[in-house]
Motif scaffolding. Structure first.
Motif, PDB file in Angstrom:
ATOM      1  N   LEU A  98       0.933  -1.140   0.043  1.00  0.00           N
ATOM      2  CA  LEU A  98      -0.136  -0.064  -0.218  1.00  0.00           C
ATOM      3  C   LEU A  98       1.110   1.365  -0.043  1.00  0.00           C
ATOM      4  CD1 LEU A  98      -2.856  -1.062   2.506  1.00  0.00           C
ATOM      5  CD2 LEU A  98      -2.923  -0.989  -0.124  1.00  0.00           C
ATOM      6  N   ALA A  99       1.930   1.024   0.921  1.00  0.00           N
ATOM      7  CA  ALA A  99       2.719   2.176   0.897  1.00  0.00           C
ATOM      8  C   ALA A  99       3.491   2.318  -0.694  1.00  0.00           C
ATOM      9  CB  ALA A  99       3.814   2.264   2.000  1.00  0.00           C
ATOM     10  N   VAL A 100       3.887   1.420  -1.052  1.00  0.00           N
ATOM     11  CA  VAL A 100       4.639   1.571  -2.521  1.00  0.00           C
ATOM     12  C   VAL A 100       3.753   2.137  -3.267  1.00  0.00           C
ATOM     13  CG1 VAL A 100       5.505   0.198  -4.228  1.00  0.00           C
ATOM     14  CG2 VAL A 100       6.143  -0.169  -1.879  1.00  0.00           C
ATOM     15  N   ALA A 101       2.395   1.674  -3.455  1.00  0.00           N
ATOM     16  CA  ALA A 101       1.256   2.057  -4.641  1.00  0.00           C
ATOM     17  C   ALA A 101       1.267   3.632  -4.536  1.00  0.00           C
ATOM     18  CB  ALA A 101       0.142   1.215  -4.323  1.00  0.00           C
ATOM     19  N   ASP A 102       0.966   3.963  -2.890  1.00  0.00           N
ATOM     20  CA  ASP A 102       0.797   5.508  -2.697  1.00  0.00           C
ATOM     21  C   ASP A 102       2.211   6.359  -3.092  1.00  0.00           C
ATOM     22  OD1 ASP A 102      -1.654   5.124  -1.353  1.00  0.00           O
ATOM     23  OD2 ASP A 102      -0.786   5.265   0.585  1.00  0.00           O
ATOM     24  N   THR A 103       3.278   5.750  -3.075  1.00  0.00           N
ATOM     25  CA  THR A 103       4.637   6.562  -3.529  1.00  0.00           C
ATOM     26  C   THR A 103       4.373   6.643  -5.240  1.00  0.00           C
ATOM     27  OG1 THR A 103       5.533   5.536  -1.720  1.00  0.00           O
ATOM     28  CG2 THR A 103       6.919   6.743  -3.627  1.00  0.00           C
ATOM     29  N   VAL A 104       4.255   5.407  -5.858  1.00  0.00           N
ATOM     30  CA  VAL A 104       4.165   5.758  -7.368  1.00  0.00           C
ATOM     31  C   VAL A 104       3.287   6.367  -8.167  1.00  0.00           C
ATOM     32  CG1 VAL A 104       5.744   3.669  -7.147  1.00  0.00           C
ATOM     33  CG2 VAL A 104       3.300   3.454  -7.878  1.00  0.00           C
ATOM     34  N   ARG A 105       1.946   6.471  -7.126  1.00  0.00           N
ATOM     35  CA  ARG A 105       0.717   6.962  -8.056  1.00  0.00           C
ATOM     36  C   ARG A 105       0.890   8.368  -8.503  1.00  0.00           C
ATOM     37  NH1 ARG A 105      -2.412   6.584  -3.987  1.00  0.00           N
ATOM     38  NH2 ARG A 105      -2.914   4.353  -4.431  1.00  0.00           N
ATOM     39  N   ALA A 106       0.521   8.376 -10.006  1.00  0.00           N
ATOM     40  CA  ALA A 106       0.415   9.729 -10.582  1.00  0.00           C
ATOM     41  C   ALA A 106       2.059  10.219 -11.011  1.00  0.00           C
ATOM     42  CB  ALA A 106      -0.140  10.747 -10.075  1.00  0.00           C
ATOM     43  N   ALA A 107       2.996   9.273 -10.647  1.00  0.00           N
ATOM     44  CA  ALA A 107       4.279   9.746 -11.177  1.00  0.00           C
ATOM     45  C   ALA A 107       4.611   9.433 -12.815  1.00  0.00           C
ATOM     46  CB  ALA A 107       5.358   8.906 -10.426  1.00  0.00           C
ATOM     47  N   ASP A 108       5.607  10.540 -13.002  1.00  0.00           N
ATOM     48  CA  ASP A 108       6.163  10.543 -14.349  1.00  0.00           C
ATOM     49  C   ASP A 108       7.186   9.643 -14.655  1.00  0.00           C
ATOM     50  OD1 ASP A 108       4.083  12.515 -15.629  1.00  0.00           O
ATOM     51  OD2 ASP A 108       5.040  13.795 -14.383  1.00  0.00           O
ATOM     52  N   VAL A 109       7.902   9.401 -13.322  1.00  0.00           N
ATOM     53  CA  VAL A 109       8.982   8.600 -13.609  1.00  0.00           C
ATOM     54  C   VAL A 109       9.419   8.196 -12.187  1.00  0.00           C
ATOM     55  CG1 VAL A 109      10.579  10.560 -13.045  1.00  0.00           C
ATOM     56  CG2 VAL A 109      11.613   8.377 -14.151  1.00  0.00           C
ATOM     57  N   VAL A 110       9.946   6.959 -11.845  1.00  0.00           N
ATOM     58  CA  VAL A 110       9.974   6.146 -10.456  1.00  0.00           C
ATOM     59  C   VAL A 110      11.733   6.090 -10.662  1.00  0.00           C
ATOM     60  CG1 VAL A 110       9.757   4.452  -9.110  1.00  0.00           C
ATOM     61  CG2 VAL A 110       7.912   5.204 -10.513  1.00  0.00           C
ATOM     62  N   PHE A 111      12.336   6.466  -9.386  1.00  0.00           N
ATOM     63  CA  PHE A 111      13.794   6.149  -9.192  1.00  0.00           C
ATOM     64  C   PHE A 111      13.824   5.225  -8.134  1.00  0.00           C
ATOM     65  CE2 PHE A 111      14.377  10.366 -11.061  1.00  0.00           C
ATOM     66  CZ  PHE A 111      15.498  10.254 -11.918  1.00  0.00           C
ATOM     67  N   SER A 112      14.872   4.475  -8.025  1.00  0.00           N
ATOM     68  CA  SER A 112      14.977   3.421  -6.811  1.00  0.00           C
ATOM     69  C   SER A 112      16.465   3.564  -6.818  1.00  0.00           C
ATOM     70  CB  SER A 112      14.500   1.949  -7.189  1.00  0.00           C
ATOM     71  OG  SER A 112      14.990   1.367  -6.174  1.00  0.00           O
ATOM     72  N   THR A 113      16.965   3.756  -5.508  1.00  0.00           N
ATOM     73  CA  THR A 113      18.541   3.513  -5.283  1.00  0.00           C
ATOM     74  C   THR A 113      18.644   2.378  -4.060  1.00  0.00           C
ATOM     75  OG1 THR A 113      18.358   5.417  -3.686  1.00  0.00           O
ATOM     76  CG2 THR A 113      19.201   5.948  -6.062  1.00  0.00           C
ATOM     77  N   LEU A 114      17.683   1.447  -4.053  1.00  0.00           N
ATOM     78  CA  LEU A 114      17.654   0.587  -3.100  1.00  0.00           C
ATOM     79  C   LEU A 114      18.609  -0.389  -3.227  1.00  0.00           C
ATOM     80  CD1 LEU A 114      13.767  -0.155  -2.859  1.00  0.00           C
ATOM     81  CD2 LEU A 114      15.075   1.141  -1.080  1.00  0.00           C
ATOM     82  N   GLY A 115      19.200  -0.874  -2.274  1.00  0.00           N
ATOM     83  CA  GLY A 115      20.048  -2.015  -2.258  1.00  0.00           C
ATOM     84  C   GLY A 115      20.783  -2.671  -0.917  1.00  0.00           C
ATOM     85  N   ALA A 116      21.569  -3.384  -1.092  1.00  0.00           N
ATOM     86  CA  ALA A 116      22.179  -3.869   0.141  1.00  0.00           C
ATOM     87  C   ALA A 116      22.883  -2.975   1.099  1.00  0.00           C
ATOM     88  CB  ALA A 116      23.063  -5.159  -0.123  1.00  0.00           C
ATOM     89  N   ARG A 117      22.790  -2.989   2.358  1.00  0.00           N
ATOM     90  CA  ARG A 117      23.386  -2.200   3.049  1.00  0.00           C
ATOM     91  C   ARG A 117      24.840  -2.807   3.692  1.00  0.00           C
ATOM     92  NH1 ARG A 117      21.346   2.782   4.835  1.00  0.00           N
ATOM     93  NH2 ARG A 117      18.939   2.966   3.804  1.00  0.00           N
ATOM     94  N   SER A 118      24.716  -4.107   3.548  1.00  0.00           N
ATOM     95  CA  SER A 118      25.853  -4.897   4.133  1.00  0.00           C
ATOM     96  C   SER A 118      26.269  -6.128   3.354  1.00  0.00           C
ATOM     97  CB  SER A 118      25.544  -5.454   5.503  1.00  0.00           C
ATOM     98  OG  SER A 118      24.652  -6.580   5.357  1.00  0.00           O
ATOM     99  N   LEU A 119      27.106  -6.896   3.662  1.00  0.00           N
ATOM    100  CA  LEU A 119      27.574  -8.103   2.668  1.00  0.00           C
ATOM    101  C   LEU A 119      26.612  -9.181   2.965  1.00  0.00           C
ATOM    102  CD1 LEU A 119      31.361  -7.424   2.508  1.00  0.00           C
ATOM    103  CD2 LEU A 119      29.735  -6.713   0.956  1.00  0.00           C
ATOM    104  N   ARG A 120      25.942  -9.064   4.081  1.00  0.00           N
ATOM    105  CA  ARG A 120      25.085 -10.325   4.575  1.00  0.00           C
ATOM    106  C   ARG A 120      23.984 -10.328   3.650  1.00  0.00           C
ATOM    107  NH1 ARG A 120      25.475  -7.407   9.176  1.00  0.00           N
ATOM    108  NH2 ARG A 120      23.141  -7.053   9.133  1.00  0.00           N
TER     109      ARG A 120
END
Length: 217
Positions: free
Chosen positions: A54-76
């Motif tokens: 639900l939070a993800v859907a709220d974030t992308v709603r009506a966007a022209d472009v979506v960015f993600s810089t998500l990734g691992a914060r450790s080597l685990r």
């Protein structure tokens, strides 16, 4: 332009958010903390988890472009991308029948996402990285990036995956080597500032749509 950003509180994400705000775009970010200390009054903050549909859907709603810089914060093994990317893709796909489908997504990946990423490097370096580093130290982060590439490439969305080597906190140089086939020869690193700048430039560029692109110094 309306921009949605996942990972906005991270090292690269905050630089990208700054660029989008300074570029005059309407920026929406999804963050866990109730306080988002950056760019107060200049961004729309959705409080929640990237693992919450639900939070993800709220974030992308009506966007022209979506960015993600998500990734691992450790080597685990963290499985951040394995859990989050499908939710982002699904949220975007579900806008297909709305008056404003959300199709453009630009993500931060890594050079290890594809097996031919080191094709331009000397044989000795390819062997060390592929046979040792990718299978030991970076085993789980690389696996997550492989997953992200596959998820995007089969999504039907207008995606771009920016794939740098090691990221540093160095200053913006304003220039970098770019290649769609593999990491440029002797590529070892690039600053987060230059990665954020390159990702921002893709907002209005069709050059790397539905492609991965390698960048480095």
């Amino acid at each position: 332009m309306r921009v949605a950003i996942f990972g906005a509180s991270g090292a690269t994400g905050s630089l990208l958010t700054r660029r989008c705000v300074k570029g005059g775009h309407h920026v929406t970010v999804l963050v866990r903390s109730r306080e988002f200390p950056y760019f107060a009054g200049h961004v729309c903050v959705v409080h929640g988890s990237v693992f919450d549909p639900l939070a993800v859907a709220d974030t992308v709603r009506a966007a022209d472009v979506v960015f993600s810089t998500l990734g691992a914060r450790s080597l685990r093994r963290e499985d951040v991308l394995e859990r989050a990317v499908p939710l982002i893709v699904q949220a975007m796909q579900e806008t297909a029948t709305t008056h404003k489908p959300v199709r453009r997504i630009i993500v931060l990946g890594s050079a290890g996402a594809l097996p031919d990423s080191l094709d331009f490097q000397p044989a000795w370096r390819r062997w060390i990285v592929q046979k040792i580093i990718y299978k030991t130290v970076l085993k789980w982060p690389v696996a997550s990036q492989v997953f992200q590439y596959k998820a995007l490439s089969t999504s039907g969305l207008d995606w771009t995956m920016v794939m740098p080597p090691m990221l540093t906190n160095g200053p913006l140089r304003g220039r970098c080597c770019v290649d769609g086939d593999a990491l440029p020869l002797n590529a070892t690193h690039i600053s987060r500032a230059d990665v954020a700048a390159f990702m921002f430039q893709q907002i209005n560029s069709p050059q790397w749509i539905r492609k991965g692109v390698y960048i480095s110094y």
